[in-house]
Design a protein around this motif. Structure first.
Motif, mmCIF file in Angstrom:
data_model
loop_
_atom_site.group_PDB
_atom_site.id
_atom_site.type_symbol
_atom_site.label_atom_id
_atom_site.label_comp_id
_atom_site.label_asym_id
_atom_site.label_seq_id
_atom_site.Cartn_x
_atom_site.Cartn_y
_atom_site.Cartn_z
ATOM 1 N N MET A 3 -9.585 -11.137 -1.519
ATOM 2 C CA MET A 3 -9.093 -9.761 -1.586
ATOM 3 C C MET A 3 -9.531 -9.144 -2.915
ATOM 4 O O MET A 3 -9.372 -9.732 -3.971
ATOM 5 C CB MET A 3 -7.566 -9.802 -1.488
ATOM 6 N N LYS A 4 -10.125 -7.996 -2.768
ATOM 7 C CA LYS A 4 -10.623 -7.348 -3.989
ATOM 8 C C LYS A 4 -9.977 -5.960 -4.134
ATOM 9 O O LYS A 4 -10.076 -5.143 -3.222
ATOM 10 C CB LYS A 4 -12.167 -7.236 -3.859
ATOM 11 N N ILE A 5 -9.294 -5.816 -5.238
ATOM 12 C CA ILE A 5 -8.684 -4.487 -5.449
ATOM 13 C C ILE A 5 -9.663 -3.668 -6.277
ATOM 14 O O ILE A 5 -9.868 -3.936 -7.456
ATOM 15 C CB ILE A 5 -7.340 -4.609 -6.180
ATOM 16 N N ASP A 6 -10.343 -2.779 -5.610
ATOM 17 C CA ASP A 6 -11.315 -1.958 -6.322
ATOM 18 C C ASP A 6 -10.821 -0.526 -6.471
ATOM 19 O O ASP A 6 -9.679 -0.198 -6.159
ATOM 20 C CB ASP A 6 -12.670 -2.012 -5.598
ATOM 21 N N ARG A 7 -11.719 0.301 -6.953
ATOM 22 C CA ARG A 7 -11.394 1.701 -7.220
ATOM 23 C C ARG A 7 -10.930 2.406 -5.947
ATOM 24 O O ARG A 7 -9.974 3.189 -5.954
ATOM 25 C CB ARG A 7 -12.643 2.362 -7.806
ATOM 26 N N ARG A 8 -11.577 2.055 -4.854
ATOM 27 C CA ARG A 8 -11.217 2.698 -3.586
ATOM 28 C C ARG A 8 -9.801 2.358 -3.162
ATOM 29 O O ARG A 8 -9.051 3.209 -2.719
ATOM 30 C CB ARG A 8 -12.167 2.243 -2.491
ATOM 31 N N SER A 9 -9.480 1.064 -3.339
ATOM 32 C CA SER A 9 -8.125 0.643 -2.953
ATOM 33 C C SER A 9 -7.095 1.401 -3.779
ATOM 34 O O SER A 9 -6.065 1.861 -3.292
ATOM 35 C CB SER A 9 -7.938 -0.849 -3.195
ATOM 36 N N PHE A 10 -7.418 1.502 -5.062
ATOM 37 C CA PHE A 10 -6.475 2.185 -5.936
ATOM 38 C C PHE A 10 -6.281 3.640 -5.529
ATOM 39 O O PHE A 10 -5.159 4.139 -5.424
ATOM 40 C CB PHE A 10 -6.963 2.099 -7.393
ATOM 41 N N LEU A 11 -7.434 4.302 -5.292
ATOM 42 C CA LEU A 11 -7.355 5.709 -4.879
ATOM 43 C C LEU A 11 -6.571 5.833 -3.582
ATOM 44 O O LEU A 11 -5.744 6.734 -3.418
ATOM 45 C CB LEU A 11 -8.765 6.293 -4.687
ATOM 46 N N SER A 12 -6.801 4.905 -2.727
ATOM 47 C CA SER A 12 -6.123 4.909 -1.444
ATOM 48 C C SER A 12 -4.612 4.776 -1.641
ATOM 49 O O SER A 12 -3.812 5.450 -1.012
ATOM 50 C CB SER A 12 -6.673 3.755 -0.610
ATOM 51 N N PHE A 13 -4.265 3.879 -2.588
ATOM 52 C CA PHE A 13 -2.848 3.675 -2.899
ATOM 53 C C PHE A 13 -2.222 4.981 -3.421
ATOM 54 O O PHE A 13 -1.139 5.396 -3.010
ATOM 55 C CB PHE A 13 -2.735 2.565 -3.952
ATOM 56 N N VAL A 14 -2.989 5.640 -4.311
ATOM 57 C CA VAL A 14 -2.477 6.893 -4.903
ATOM 58 C C VAL A 14 -2.322 7.962 -3.836
ATOM 59 O O VAL A 14 -1.310 8.661 -3.767
ATOM 60 C CB VAL A 14 -3.411 7.374 -6.033
ATOM 61 N N ILE A 15 -3.325 8.053 -2.973
ATOM 62 C CA ILE A 15 -3.253 9.071 -1.918
ATOM 63 C C ILE A 15 -2.079 8.792 -0.993
ATOM 64 O O ILE A 15 -1.321 9.688 -0.634
ATOM 65 C CB ILE A 15 -4.584 9.134 -1.130
ATOM 66 N N GLY A 16 -1.909 7.512 -0.688
ATOM 67 C CA GLY A 16 -0.771 7.122 0.154
ATOM 68 C C GLY A 16 0.539 7.480 -0.512
ATOM 69 O O GLY A 16 1.458 8.017 0.100
ATOM 70 N N GLY A 17 0.581 7.201 -1.825
ATOM 71 C CA GLY A 17 1.794 7.533 -2.580
ATOM 72 C C GLY A 17 2.054 9.021 -2.563
ATOM 73 O O GLY A 17 3.186 9.466 -2.386
ATOM 74 N N ALA A 18 0.989 9.808 -2.775
ATOM 75 C CA ALA A 18 1.155 11.272 -2.810
ATOM 76 C C ALA A 18 1.627 11.783 -1.469
ATOM 77 O O ALA A 18 2.540 12.616 -1.383
ATOM 78 C CB ALA A 18 -0.164 11.921 -3.200
ATOM 79 N N ALA A 19 1.005 11.242 -0.411
ATOM 80 C CA ALA A 19 1.403 11.687 0.932
ATOM 81 C C ALA A 19 2.859 11.327 1.191
ATOM 82 O O ALA A 19 3.631 12.136 1.712
ATOM 83 C CB ALA A 19 0.503 11.033 1.965
ATOM 84 N N GLY A 20 3.215 10.104 0.774
ATOM 85 C CA GLY A 20 4.589 9.646 0.980
ATOM 86 C C GLY A 20 5.576 10.500 0.200
ATOM 87 O O GLY A 20 6.620 10.907 0.722
ATOM 88 N N THR A 21 5.218 10.764 -1.051
ATOM 89 C CA THR A 21 6.114 11.569 -1.895
ATOM 90 C C THR A 21 6.340 12.943 -1.275
ATOM 91 O O THR A 21 7.453 13.480 -1.279
ATOM 92 C CB THR A 21 5.519 11.715 -3.303
ATOM 93 N N ALA A 22 5.253 13.494 -0.723
ATOM 94 C CA ALA A 22 5.379 14.816 -0.100
ATOM 95 C C ALA A 22 6.322 14.782 1.086
ATOM 96 O O ALA A 22 6.874 15.806 1.481
ATOM 97 C CB ALA A 22 4.006 15.320 0.321
ATOM 98 N N LEU A 23 6.500 13.610 1.655
ATOM 99 C CA LEU A 23 7.405 13.484 2.800
ATOM 100 C C LEU A 23 8.838 13.160 2.383
ATOM 101 O O LEU A 23 9.705 12.960 3.208
ATOM 102 C CB LEU A 23 6.889 12.398 3.748
ATOM 103 N N THR A 24 9.048 13.035 1.047
ATOM 104 C CA THR A 24 10.424 12.812 0.581
ATOM 105 C C THR A 24 10.949 14.126 -0.020
ATOM 106 O O THR A 24 10.164 15.039 -0.291
ATOM 107 C CB THR A 24 10.478 11.741 -0.521
ATOM 108 N N PRO A 25 12.245 14.211 -0.278
ATOM 109 C CA PRO A 25 12.782 15.449 -0.877
ATOM 110 C C PRO A 25 12.479 15.545 -2.372
ATOM 111 O O PRO A 25 12.783 16.552 -2.982
ATOM 112 C CB PRO A 25 14.295 15.334 -0.665
ATOM 113 N N LEU A 26 11.884 14.492 -2.955
ATOM 114 C CA LEU A 26 11.735 14.443 -4.402
ATOM 115 C C LEU A 26 11.095 15.681 -5.034
ATOM 116 O O LEU A 26 11.687 16.288 -5.920
ATOM 117 C CB LEU A 26 10.987 13.162 -4.784
ATOM 118 N N PRO A 27 9.887 16.099 -4.579
ATOM 119 C CA PRO A 27 9.283 17.258 -5.273
ATOM 120 C C PRO A 27 10.135 18.526 -5.170
ATOM 121 O O PRO A 27 10.256 19.273 -6.121
ATOM 122 C CB PRO A 27 7.942 17.444 -4.587
ATOM 123 N N TRP A 28 10.699 18.729 -4.001
ATOM 124 C CA TRP A 28 11.474 19.978 -3.787
ATOM 125 C C TRP A 28 12.778 19.960 -4.576
ATOM 126 O O TRP A 28 13.174 20.930 -5.184
ATOM 127 C CB TRP A 28 11.754 20.190 -2.294
#
Lengths: 745, 221
Positions: free
Chosen positions: A1-26
């Motif tokens: 298993m290799k955690i590369d730049r893509r995986s990281f970006l993917s993690f961040v995008i997933g996090g951002a998408a998830g956060t947008a689905l929580t009440p946190l930002p609002w």
């Protein structure tokens, strides 16, 4: 298993998408917006039960009825009390800013004992018991051989608190009870000499239709300021006339129908010039003059020296203008002449008061509608004379330290202005202990330096001030009074009111600090001194004393705030108790000075060569100039032509500015020196002051109080010295010679 | 051109077949799930601190003893202003001495009544200072029940934990217990939208009584 730049970006995008689905930002956005409205330093009005407490303001002698708005226990606003005689629902700018005195950081919160040098500001908080026993101990010691060396200074001698202090001094054995001088003293003396009565002057200004003011700041705080503002507006509404005789274009002069800029110090001459015309033209009230006055011929003879031409020469006003004005004044149905410069905080020349009062007499408006009335003081204080022991009996026979009541000044009750010089010229101060209540002599007496020097020679000074003012700063012990909104106090007739009135100042809220009513402190000192002194104070506390003294008036006073005496215009019949039984134009008291003219004028101190200009003071509604210093709100309203930054501004005429060895532009800094002192000023070029003169505001230059007042501007009293009036001995200085010198910018 | 090179590289990496595409999706899912958990579960825990009321007050018990419901203690003053949480002076009428055996009662008398100190109650429904709210207009004017906004607090036997928003300093009850802002009852939330919802539904005058200005000025003077 290799955690590369893509995986990281993917993690961040997933996090951002998830956060947008929580009440946190609002939710965070919402909370942040509320947070920005909730800064802890944003003042928020207290919530609670709203109530109003009616009281009487005691910040100046005007004694206006006030209504204080409270939210729970906090006073939040001061308004005028509807129905109170004179002020009727209105309040002045100082009165409205009074809460800042109540909640001021310069309140004295507990009895204090000085531990450092005088004026150093080092204090030790002590208990009331210790403070009282210290004061009583000191006084007890002094009483053994020099009881008359104790002096008391109060603001005004009227009311129970000053009278309690006077009683303490009497029972103790000292005649040295002194009041802060004001125009009320000069008016009282005028009435004593011309009417032969002990009374204060009341002005029925509401019914006058021609007001001739000799420098009185009708809308600058003269008399009862709120009432005068209203009377001035009413006068305009009914098309009455207001003429201001004053060297400087004050607000009153600017709003008057006519401004007569006489040379400073020549007001007396101007009044006599008007009298001359009134008599020459036979415009005087024949009924009054023929039936109720004495010495009219002597007066008429004396006026020969004051023909319009001569008066024009002295005062700088056209002879024709003088004649016209005299005719207009005498021709009005209800003319009224008043004097007392500015706010009337200085007594002035007695001759000036008498000359102006003579004008009222000539037109017959004395004790009549729209005129000047002699108002007896309310007589509710009927305490039995204290029983004096041997020390006291001997003590009160000694001559007063200030010379009042002496052969030289037999008519004057108190001459505080003379005290500093008396002390300074003596080897040992005739005053060894000083009690100061309701006065700030270290700030308010002329020639502050000399006053300070005199205070240095007094070994023991006690202040009853609720504020750390200049005098309190210089005291050895401070016995702090409750603030004016925390205490009961009787308020006798407001200055200038034409009917006797008793007001009651009531506590608006419970005392905030460990303070005591000065009345209580005096009673406690008396009790600690024991013997006859204690016996002279049979009351348990001040409130008992006050309610017993006011007797059947007490309930009505608590209920309504005031009791008005039924008082009609006194009229002329039997109103005069002079030796002749009539109104006396020329008093024997004045003629006693054989080497002086009957009407004298005061020349300003200083040598003309060294000091080519003359400095005069002026008063403003925005500057409190008595023993109370400006609260911050009031200082906020002071224009930059009065105070610029920390520099005081003096008004000079553009012609005077050009005439100097150096040129002065508007706002330029300069050094102003007088024979008594020197201060850095800025100049303001104004056509409202005549060439050769300068004008400076009074009420600034405090060294005490908070950062909003201390160190701002200069105290006019540091620049001027007192000038004794030849008849009254009161301070009659109206100006002082001065010069301006360049300072490097 | 470089386009063909890019395509080739991409193809290579997919063909490399070491599952990096799956990893990318996996990481996406990890990120998604982690943020969902922290946003829905962790964030509310962190946002609010839990505070206990100084005294555990029993509303239900007191309701049985009084005649005028909520207004017996939460009354309107003569001038129409609302007194809010009772002051000590009101409680002292009955609680001069300790009554019953509740430890809270003993604390109340010892700490507050005998010392003359006001109880620092935490107010669940305290609105920000920028909100002008008149109880009398709602209760007397519109005849609303207290419970419409405050819920059945009068039936509670003990006071719930006060959750203070660490950012704003206000109670969680304003936003509502439900972090997503969904409400079942009218009293679940006290945000501006909840006021507006009712105002619109009932056709309340859309301008301020005091200033005559419309919209925001009805509540924000």
């Amino acid at each position: 298993m290799k955690i590369d730049r893509r995986s990281f970006l993917s993690f961040v995008i997933g996090g951002a998408a998830g956060t947008a689905l929580t009440p946190l930002p609002w939710k965070l956005t919402d909370d942040l917006s509320i947070w920005t409205q909730m800064w802890p330093w944003t003042p928020v009005p207290q919530d609670g039960e709203v109530s109003y407490v009616n009281s009487v303001c005691t910040l100046c002698p005007a004694g206006c009825g006030i209504s204080v708005r409270k939210v729970d226990d906090r006073a939040v606003k001061i308004e005028g009390m509807a129905g109170y005689p004179g002020s009727n629902g209105n309040a002045c700018i100082l009165g409205m800013a009074g809460l800042q005195l109540l909640y001021s950081p310069t309140r004295v919160k507990t009895p204090l004992k000085r531990v450092g040098n005088r004026g150093e500001g080092k204090w030790k908080a002590i208990s009331w018991d210790d403070a009282i026993s210290e004061v009583a101990g000191k006084l007890g010691e002094l009483r053994k051989d020099q009881s008359s060396a104790v002096a008391g200074i109060v603001g005004s001698d009227r009311g129970t608190v000053p009278q309690l202090l006077k009683r303490l001094l009497t029972a103790y054995g000292s005649p040295n009870f002194m009041c802060s001088p004001s125009m009320d003293d000069s008016y009282a003396l005028t009435l004593k000499l011309m009417h032969g009565v002990s009374a204060s002057a009341g002005f029925d200004i509401e019914n006058a239709n021609f007001v001739l003011s000799f420098g009185s700041g009708i809308i600058e705080g003269w008399g009862s300021s709120v009432r005068m503002f209203k009377a001035n507006s009413a006068l305009k509404d009914k098309k009455g006339k207001m003429v201001q005789i004053e060297p400087r274009l004050s607000n009153t002069a600017a709003k008057a129908d006519q401004w007569v800029p006489v040379r400073p110090g020549t007001e007396t001459v101007f009044a006599l010039g008007l009298a001359y015309v009134i008599i020459q033209e036979s415009l005087y009230n024949k009924d009054f003059v023929e039936n109720y006055t004495a010495e009219f011929d002597a007066f008429r003879q004396m006026l020969d020296a004051y023909s319009p031409d001569k008066v024009a020469e002295i005062t700088g006003i056209d002879a024709e203008a003088i004649t016209t004005l005299a005719k207009a004044f005498a021709g009005a149905s209800n003319p009224l002449a008043v004097c007392g410069r500015g706010q009337g905080t200085t007594p002035g020349s007695l001759h000036e008061f008498m000359a102006v009062h003579a004008l009222n007499a000539l037109v017959g408006n004395i004790n009549k509608k729209g005129g000047v009335w002699a108002v007896p003081a309310p007589d509710y204080i009927q305490w039995p004379d204290p029983e004096l022991d041997d020390i006291a009996q001997k003590g009160i026979q000694t001559a007063r330290a200030d010379g009042a009541g002496s052969e030289k000044y037999p008519h004057t009750a108190s001459l505080l202005n003379r005290l500093p010089e008396v002390i300074n010229s003596a080897a040992q101060s005739p005053v060894q202990a000083l009690l100061v209540s309701g006065a700030n002599p270290l700030y308010a007496l002329p020639d502050s330096k000399a006053v300070k020097k005199a205070f240095d020679k007094i070994p023991f000074i006690v202040s009853f001030s609720s504020q750390m003012d200049e005098t309190a700063q210089y005291a050895d012990i401070i016995l702090p009074n409750h603030a004016y909104l925390e205490r009961y106090q009787d308020v006798p007739t407001p200055t200038g009111l034409q009917t006797p009135l008793t007001g009651l100042s009531k506590p608006v809220l419970d005392p905030l600090f460990d303070t005591k009513h000065t009345g209580d402190a005096i009673i406690m000192i008396a009790k600690a001194l024991e013997g006859n002194i204690a016996a002279a104070f049979p009351w348990d506390n001040y409130e008992v004393c006050l309610s017993e003294t006011l007797g059947d008036k007490w309930d009505a006073l608590v209920e309504n705030g005031f009791v008005a005496q039924d008082f009609q215009e006194p009229g002329w019949e039997g109103a005069f108790t002079t030796p002749s039984g009539k109104f006396e134009f020329v008093s024997k008291a004045c003629a006693a000075e054989s080497d002086k003219p009957v009407f004298s004028s005061v020349t300003p101190e200083g040598d003309e060569k060294t000091y080519p200009l003359i400095l005069i003071p002026y008063d403003s509604m925005r500057l409190s100039n008595g023993f109370i210093g400006n609260p911050p709100f009031l200082t906020k309203t002071v224009e930059d032509t009065v105070l610029k930054g920390n520099d005081i501004v003096v008004e000079i005429n553009p012609a005077t500015a050009k005439d100097r060895l150096f040129s002065l532009n508007d706002g330029a800094p300069a050094m102003l020196s007088t024979p008594r002192g020197e201060v850095r000023v800025r100049v303001h070029l104004s056509d409202g002051i005549m060439p050769g003169f300068m004008a400076m505001a009074r009420g600034l230059g405090h060294t005490a109080y908070d950062d909003y007042l201390a160190g701002k501007g200069a105290n006019f009293n540091e620049l001027i010295g007192p000038a004794e009036d030849p008849v009254s001995g009161l301070d009659s200085a109206w100006g002082i010679r001065a010069k301006l010198t360049n300072v490097p910018i | 051109m470089s386009t063909s090179d890019d395509l080739k590289t991409k193809k290579d990496s997919v063909e490399a077949g070491d599952g990096s595409g799956g990893f990318i999706i996996l990481f996406f899912i990890i990120g998604l799930v982690a943020s969902l958990i922290s946003g829905w579960l962790l964030f509310p825990k962190l946002l609010y601190s839990e505070k206990k009321q100084p005294i555990d007050f029993n509303h239900a018990l007191h309701m049985e003893l009084v005649d005028e419901g909520c207004e017996s203690c939460h009354f309107f003053r003569e001038d129409g202003t609302y007194a809010g949480v009772p002051k000590l002076a009101q409680c002292i009428d009955c609680h001069e001495e300790v009554q019953g055996e509740s430890p809270d009662e003993a604390t109340f008398v010892e700490e507050y009544v005998t010392k003359g100190r006001e109880v620092p109650w935490l107010i669940y429904s305290q609105q920000p200072d920028c909100v002008f709210f008149s109880h009398v207009a709602h209760v007397k004017g519109a005849g609303m029940d207290c419970a419409t906004c405050h819920g059945p607090i009068g039936e509670s036997t003990s006071l719930k934990v006060y959750e203070e928003n660490r950012i704003t300093g206000y109670s969680r009850d304003i936003w509502g217990k439900n972090i997503s802002g969904i409400k079942k009852h009218t009293w679940d939330r006290m945000k501006m939208d909840d006021c507006a919802e009712c105002h619109v539904k009932n056709g309340v005058n859309q301008s301020s009584v005091q200033t005559g200005k419309g919209a925001c000025f009805v509540c924000h003077k």
